[in-house]
Design a protein around this motif. Structure first.
Motif, short mmCIF file in Angstrom:
data_model
loop_
_atom_site.label_atom_id
_atom_site.label_comp_id
_atom_site.label_asym_id
_atom_site.label_seq_id
_atom_site.Cartn_x
_atom_site.Cartn_y
_atom_site.Cartn_z
N GLY A 1 71.65 118.01 19.22
CA GLY A 1 71.84 119.00 18.18
C GLY A 1 72.16 120.34 18.81
N GLN B 1 70.92 114.29 10.43
CA GLN B 1 70.28 113.01 10.12
C GLN B 1 71.30 111.88 10.19
N GLU C 1 61.58 110.87 13.54
CA GLU C 1 62.35 111.08 14.77
C GLU C 1 63.49 110.07 14.92
N PRO D 1 66.36 119.56 10.08
CA PRO D 1 67.23 118.38 9.96
C PRO D 1 68.25 118.62 8.85
N PRO E 1 62.84 112.80 6.98
CA PRO E 1 63.26 112.03 8.16
C PRO E 1 62.21 112.04 9.26
N SER F 1 61.85 122.35 5.54
CA SER F 1 62.96 123.04 6.18
C SER F 1 62.87 124.55 5.96
N ARG G 1 71.63 117.19 6.46
CA ARG G 1 72.29 116.01 5.89
C ARG G 1 73.79 116.28 5.82
N LEU H 1 66.93 110.83 13.23
CA LEU H 1 67.71 111.98 13.69
C LEU H 1 68.53 111.63 14.93
#
Length: 210
Positions: free
Chosen positions: A74, A57, A67, A17, A65, A38, A19, A70
Motif C-alpha cells: 500500500g 481490499q 489482514e 482499508p 476486513p 476508518s 474499496r 488486504l
C-alpha cells in the motif's frame, strides 16, 4: 487518544482499508470515508503526525476486513485536509501519497486498525536509453487513450510530457485514469520503474484496443 507505536525495525501507523481505490506516491487524491473504524483511524492520524497507511481490499464487499482481506503493498500517506460531511457521519479527506510500503502485520485496538510497516527499497538505477524508449511509447499510447476517451483534461498529458521519470509517469497516469482496481494494484506492487511503465503500456494498449 490511542497510542501509535514505532519500533526500530518496523513503524506502526493507523490503517485505512479502501474499496476499489489505490493511492500512488507523489499524488494528491480526495475521497469520502464513512466506516466508523476508518474515520477513527483518520482522527488518530490527525492527532499525531498526519501519517496514515492506505491499502486496498481484495474483496470490496467486506465491511470489516481482516489482514488476509488486504493486499500487502500500500502507500504511506500524509493527510492534507480532513472535512466533516454535512448531515452525515463520514468525512472527506485529501491525502498525499508519500511512499510504497509493505504491510508486515495488522493489529486492532478499541477504535481502529493500525499497521506495522516495512519500508520498500526502490531502485533508482536503470538504463536511460530504455527508459526514454518506454516513456515515448507511454506518451504516445496515453495521447491515443485521451483522444478516444475525450473526457479527460488535456493537462494530464502536459504533466507527464514534462517528466523524464518513468516511475512518476506510470504512477501519475495510473492515478488519474479509470482502470480496474486489480490492474492499479499490480502497478502499485511493481517497484522497478521500467517494469512498471512497461506494464502500464500493456494495460493502455489493451484499453485502446477495447
Amino acid at each position: 487518544m490511542n497510542e501509535i507505536k514505532n519500533t526500530p525495525e518496523r513503524e506502526a501507523y493507523p490503517l485505512l482499508p479502501m474499496r476499489g481505490l489505490s493511492v500512488f506516491p507523489d499524488m494528491l487524491i480526495n475521497f469520502d470515508v464513512v466506516r466508523v473504524k476508518s474515520v477513527a483511524a483518520l482522527n488518530a492520524a490527525m492527532n499525531t503526525n498526519r501519517l496514515i497507511f492506505i491499502v486496498a481490499q481484495k474483496d470490496v464487499s467486506k465491511e470489516a476486513p481482516e489482514e488476509t482481506d488486504l493486499y500487502q503493498i500500500g502507500t504511506l500517506c500524509r493527510i492534507k485536509q480532513l472535512l466533516r460531511i454535512p448531515g452525515a457521519d463520514g468525512v472527506r479527506v485529501l491525502v498525499e501519497g508519500l511512499s510504497r510500503a509493505r504491510l508486515a502485520s495488522l493489529e486492532e485496538n478499541d477504535d481502529f486498525y493500525f499497521a506495522n510497516l516495512e519500508q520498500i527499497e526502490i531502485s533508482s538505477k536503470y538504463s536511460s536509453v530504455r527508459a526514454e524508449a518506454l516513456i515515448r511509447q507511454c506518451i504516445a499510447l496515453f495521447e491515443e487513450y485521451l483522444r478516444l476517451m475525450g473526457t479527460l483534461p488535456p493537462e494530464l498529458l502536459a504533466r507527464i510530457a514534462a517528466s523524464d521519470n518513468p516511475a512518476f509517469i506510470a504512477d501519475y497516469i495510473a492515478q488519474n485514469i479509470y482502470m480496474r482496481p486489480e490492474k492499479k494494484q499490480a502497478l502499485l506492487e511493481e517497484i522497478r520503474p521500467l517494469s512498471r511503465i512497461s506494464l502500464l503500456n500493456r494495460f493502455l494498449a489493451k484499453e485502446i484496443s477495447i
